[in-house]
Design an enzyme around this catalytic site. Structure first.
Site, PDB file in Angstrom:
ATOM      1  N   ARG A 237       3.494   8.202   2.125  1.00  0.00           N
ATOM      2  CA  ARG A 237       2.678   8.962   1.187  1.00  0.00           C
ATOM      3  C   ARG A 237       2.741  10.412   1.659  1.00  0.00           C
ATOM      4  O   ARG A 237       2.823  10.671   2.857  1.00  0.00           O
ATOM      5  CB  ARG A 237       1.208   8.496   1.204  1.00  0.00           C
ATOM      6  CG  ARG A 237       0.961   7.150   0.532  1.00  0.00           C
ATOM      7  CD  ARG A 237       1.092   7.228  -0.990  1.00  0.00           C
ATOM      8  NE  ARG A 237       0.776   5.972  -1.639  1.00  0.00           N
ATOM      9  CZ  ARG A 237       1.658   5.055  -2.023  1.00  0.00           C
ATOM     10  NH1 ARG A 237       2.950   5.250  -1.811  1.00  0.00           N
ATOM     11  NH2 ARG A 237       1.277   3.948  -2.626  1.00  0.00           N
ATOM     12  N   GLU A 266       1.634  15.391  -6.312  1.00  0.00           N
ATOM     13  CA  GLU A 266       2.652  14.803  -7.196  1.00  0.00           C
ATOM     14  C   GLU A 266       2.187  14.895  -8.642  1.00  0.00           C
ATOM     15  O   GLU A 266       1.005  14.631  -8.911  1.00  0.00           O
ATOM     16  CB  GLU A 266       2.896  13.337  -6.813  1.00  0.00           C
ATOM     17  CG  GLU A 266       3.524  13.219  -5.439  1.00  0.00           C
ATOM     18  CD  GLU A 266       3.783  11.759  -5.015  1.00  0.00           C
ATOM     19  OE1 GLU A 266       3.558  10.848  -5.821  1.00  0.00           O
ATOM     20  OE2 GLU A 266       4.201  11.561  -3.868  1.00  0.00           O
ATOM     21  N   HIS A 285       9.127  10.229  -6.296  1.00  0.00           N
ATOM     22  CA  HIS A 285       8.374   9.011  -5.956  1.00  0.00           C
ATOM     23  C   HIS A 285       8.966   7.788  -6.671  1.00  0.00           C
ATOM     24  O   HIS A 285       8.311   7.180  -7.529  1.00  0.00           O
ATOM     25  CB  HIS A 285       6.885   9.166  -6.282  1.00  0.00           C
ATOM     26  CG  HIS A 285       6.028   8.179  -5.538  1.00  0.00           C
ATOM     27  ND1 HIS A 285       4.736   8.444  -5.176  1.00  0.00           N
ATOM     28  CD2 HIS A 285       6.296   6.917  -5.084  1.00  0.00           C
ATOM     29  CE1 HIS A 285       4.229   7.386  -4.542  1.00  0.00           C
ATOM     30  NE2 HIS A 285       5.160   6.443  -4.474  1.00  0.00           N
TER      31      HIS A 285
HETATM   32  P1  NAP Z   1       2.836  -3.054   5.714  1.00  0.00           P
HETATM   33  O1  NAP Z   1       3.704  -4.243   5.764  1.00  0.00           O
HETATM   34  O2  NAP Z   1       1.357  -3.208   5.760  1.00  0.00           O
HETATM   35  O3  NAP Z   1       3.303  -2.084   6.904  1.00  0.00           O
HETATM   36  C1  NAP Z   1       2.588  -0.999   7.360  1.00  0.00           C
HETATM   37  C2  NAP Z   1       2.779  -0.911   8.854  1.00  0.00           C
HETATM   38  O4  NAP Z   1       2.138   0.278   9.319  1.00  0.00           O
HETATM   39  C3  NAP Z   1       2.166  -2.103   9.597  1.00  0.00           C
HETATM   40  O5  NAP Z   1       3.131  -2.641  10.469  1.00  0.00           O
HETATM   41  C4  NAP Z   1       1.004  -1.479  10.360  1.00  0.00           C
HETATM   42  O6  NAP Z   1       0.805  -2.048  11.626  1.00  0.00           O
HETATM   43  C5  NAP Z   1       1.456  -0.056  10.515  1.00  0.00           C
HETATM   44  N1  NAP Z   1       0.337   0.878  10.715  1.00  0.00           N
HETATM   45  C6  NAP Z   1      -0.789   0.953   9.978  1.00  0.00           C
HETATM   46  N2  NAP Z   1      -1.569   1.946  10.442  1.00  0.00           N
HETATM   47  C7  NAP Z   1      -0.907   2.477  11.502  1.00  0.00           C
HETATM   48  C8  NAP Z   1      -1.200   3.512  12.407  1.00  0.00           C
HETATM   49  N3  NAP Z   1      -2.341   4.212  12.317  1.00  0.00           N
HETATM   50  N4  NAP Z   1      -0.305   3.795  13.383  1.00  0.00           N
HETATM   51  C9  NAP Z   1       0.838   3.071  13.478  1.00  0.00           C
HETATM   52  N5  NAP Z   1       1.171   2.075  12.653  1.00  0.00           N
HETATM   53  C10 NAP Z   1       0.309   1.786  11.676  1.00  0.00           C
HETATM   54  O7  NAP Z   1       3.129  -2.188   4.409  1.00  0.00           O
HETATM   55  P2  NAP Z   1       4.512  -1.952   3.654  1.00  0.00           P
HETATM   56  O8  NAP Z   1       4.653  -2.939   2.563  1.00  0.00           O
HETATM   57  O9  NAP Z   1       5.605  -1.807   4.652  1.00  0.00           O
HETATM   58  O10 NAP Z   1       4.179  -0.530   2.967  1.00  0.00           O
HETATM   59  C11 NAP Z   1       3.829   0.571   3.779  1.00  0.00           C
HETATM   60  C12 NAP Z   1       3.417   1.767   2.924  1.00  0.00           C
HETATM   61  O11 NAP Z   1       4.562   2.285   2.267  1.00  0.00           O
HETATM   62  C13 NAP Z   1       2.447   1.463   1.782  1.00  0.00           C
HETATM   63  O12 NAP Z   1       1.108   1.448   2.230  1.00  0.00           O
HETATM   64  C14 NAP Z   1       2.714   2.590   0.802  1.00  0.00           C
HETATM   65  O13 NAP Z   1       1.835   3.669   1.030  1.00  0.00           O
HETATM   66  C15 NAP Z   1       4.136   3.032   1.142  1.00  0.00           C
HETATM   67  N6  NAP Z   1       5.046   2.727   0.025  1.00  0.00           N
HETATM   68  C16 NAP Z   1       5.689   3.731  -0.605  1.00  0.00           C
HETATM   69  C17 NAP Z   1       6.526   3.462  -1.653  1.00  0.00           C
HETATM   70  C18 NAP Z   1       7.246   4.556  -2.389  1.00  0.00           C
HETATM   71  O14 NAP Z   1       7.470   4.427  -3.585  1.00  0.00           O
HETATM   72  N7  NAP Z   1       7.649   5.626  -1.722  1.00  0.00           N
HETATM   73  C19 NAP Z   1       6.722   2.137  -2.091  1.00  0.00           C
HETATM   74  C20 NAP Z   1       6.057   1.119  -1.405  1.00  0.00           C
HETATM   75  C21 NAP Z   1       5.222   1.411  -0.353  1.00  0.00           C
HETATM   76  P3  NAP Z   1       0.314  -3.593  11.841  1.00  0.00           P
HETATM   77  O15 NAP Z   1       1.483  -4.447  11.435  1.00  0.00           O
HETATM   78  O16 NAP Z   1       0.018  -3.681  13.274  1.00  0.00           O
HETATM   79  O17 NAP Z   1      -0.874  -3.758  10.942  1.00  0.00           O
END
Ligand code: NAP
Length: 328
Positions: A237, A266, A285
Site C-alpha cells: 500500500r 490514488e 494499482h
Molecule cells: P498475508 O498473507 O497476511 O501476508 C502479510 C505478511 O506480512 C504476513 O506474513 C505477516 O506476518 C507480515 N506482517 C504483518 N505485519 C508486519 C509487520 N509489522 N512487520 C513485518 N511483517 C509483518 O497477506 P497477503 O495476502 O500476502 O497480502 C499482503 C498485503 O498486500 C495486503 O494486506 C494488501 O495490502 C497488499 N496487496 C496489494 C495488492 C495490489 O494490488 N497491489 C493486491 C493484493 C494485496 P505473519 O505471517 O507473522 O502474520
C-alpha cells in the site's frame, strides 16, 4: 422481511443474480461518493455490504444500524476500521488466496520491468528515437542470480519469492513478523533483520499489510541503508512508504530505480514527480487486475456475504471475534 445487501463495486450479472435470488439488492456499480444520498439511504437499510475501494469510517457505520457483515473484494483490509467493526459485532470478510498468484505476477513484472528498463526503452522505440544500438548508458541490470529481499513474507511475498528462487536462481532474504520455516526449506530463504535486508538486497520488495505498525515503515533511513544499485518495489500500500523520502532517494541516486503499483494518493496526481522519472515504473494499482482474478475475488465476496447473512461461516472471515461464539 427479507434482508438487504448493498453492493458498491462492479459485479457481473450472474453474481448480482446470485445475490438477488436470496436478498433484496441495492446496487451502485460505479459509486462516485459515499455522500450520494441514495447510497446513504440504502446504507441505512443494509444488512450486508459488498464492495471495495471505499473508506469505511465509524461515521458511515453510524448510518448503517442494521449492518451484520461486510464482504470486501480485496485481501487488504486497511479501508476498514477493523476494531470498530468488531466492537459493533460486524463481521468483515476479505478475499485471500484467490489473488495471490496474480499479484505475485504483477510484483515480478515490476522487478523485471525496473531492472531491464522495459517501459523507458519501449518508449524510446514508440517515440521513433531508436537511431542506433542501445549503449551502456541505457543498459539494465540482471535479475537472475541476484538477492531478493522481501519485506513481508505472507501469501503474496512467498509467491514472489518462489518465482525469484525457482525461476531466476535468486537468493531470498525476508523480514517478517514471524518465521516461515517451511518455505525457508523449500526455497533456501533466510529470515534476517530489517536493516540487514535493506543493506544486502538487490531488490527490496514491500508486501506487508498497511497497519499502524507498517505505516511509513520504509522512510528516509531505510532508503539511506539500501545499496545505490538497489531497486525498490512497492506492491503493498502507498502509505507503507514515506513517498517524499522515496522520491528524494530516487532523485539523489541513493537507489537505482523503483517499481510501484501503489501510492499514498490514488489515482497518482499528474503533478507527482514520480510520473516524470525514467527510473520509475508506475502502475495504476493493478496487482490483482486480471479478468480471471477480479472475477474470482468478486465471487469469493459474493459467497462470503451469502454465507454470513445465512448465519453460516463464510469462506474467509477476517475478524471472527466480531461474532463471538457464532463462528467457532
Ligand atoms: P498475508 O498473507 O497476511 O501476508 C502479510 C505478511 O506480512 C504476513 O506474513 C505477516 O506476518 C507480515 N506482517 C504483518 N505485519 C508486519 C509487520 N509489522 N512487520 C513485518 N511483517 C509483518 O497477506 P497477503 O495476502 O500476502 O497480502 C499482503 C498485503 O498486500 C495486503 O494486506 C494488501 O495490502 C497488499 N496487496 C496489494 C495488492 C495490489 O494490488 N497491489 C493486491 C493484493 C494485496 P505473519 O505471517 O507473522 O502474520
Amino acid at each position: 422481511m427479507s434482508k438487504r445487501i448493498l453492493a458498491y463495486r462492479r459485479l457481473d450479472d450472474q453474481q448480482l443474480e446470485q445475490l438477488r435470488e436470496k436478498y433484496q439488492v441495492d446496487y451502485f456499480g460505479k459509486l462516485e461518493s459515499a455522500d450520494d444520498p441514495a447510497f446513504r439511504e440504502a446504507l441505512g437499510q443494509a444488512n450486508g455490504l459488498i464492495g471495495a475501494g471505499l473508506k469505511i469510517t465509524p461515521e458511515l457505520l453510524d448510518s448503517a444500524p442494521h449492518l451484520e457483515a461486510i464482504a470486501s473484494i480485496s485481501v487488504g483490509v486497511d479501508s476498514y476500521p477493523v476494531d470498530e467493526l468488531t466492537r459493533r459485532g460486524i463481521l468483515l470478510c476479505n478475499t485471500p488466496d484467490v489473488l495471490t498468484e496474480t499479484t505475485a505476477d504483477t510484483g515480478f513484472s515490476l522487478i523485471m520491468a525496473s531492472a531491464r528498463r522495459v517501459v523507458e526503452l519501449a518508449n524510446v522505440v514508440k517515440r521513433g528515437d531508436w537511431q542506433e544500438s542501445i549503449g551502456p548508458d541505457r543498459f539494465g541490470i540482471d535479475v537472475h542470480g541476484k538477492t531478493l529481499g522481501m519485506i513481508g513474507f505472507g501469501r503474496i511475498g512467498q509467491a514472489i519469492a518462489r518465482r525469484g528462487a525457482l525461476g531466476f536462481g535468486m537468493r531470498v532474504l525476508y523480514s517478517n513478523a514471524s518465521p516461515k520455516p517451511e518455505i525457508e526449506r523449500e526455497l533456501g530463504a533466510r529470515r534476517c533483520e530489517f536493516n540487514e535486508l535493506l543493506e544486502t538486497a538487490d531488490f527490496v520488495c514491500a508486501i506487508v499489510p498497511l497497519t499502524d505498525e507498517t505505516h511509513h515503515l520504509i522512510g528516509a533511513e531505510a532508503f539511506a541503508r539500501m545499496k545505490e544499485s538497489a531497486i525498490f518495489i512497492n506492491l503493498a500500500r502507498g502509505a507503507v512508504v514515506d513517498e517524499p523520502a522515496m522520491i528524494e532517494a530516487l532523485q539523489r541516486g541513493q537507489i537505482r530505480a523503483a517499481g510501484l503499483d501503489v501510492f499514498e494518493q490514488e489515482p497518482l496526481p499528474s503533478s507527482s514527480p514520480l510520473t516524470q522519472m525514467d527510473n520509475v515504473v508506475a502502475l495504476p494499482h493493478i496487482g490483482s487486475a486480471t479478468m480471471e482474478t477480479r472475477t474470482a475475488m468478486a465471487q469469493r465476496a459474493v459467497d462470503n456475504i451469502l454465507l454470513a447473512l445465512d448465519g453460516e461461516r463464510p469462506l474467509s472471515p477476517f475478524n471472527v471475534e466480531a461474532w463471538g461464539d457464532r463462528l467457532t
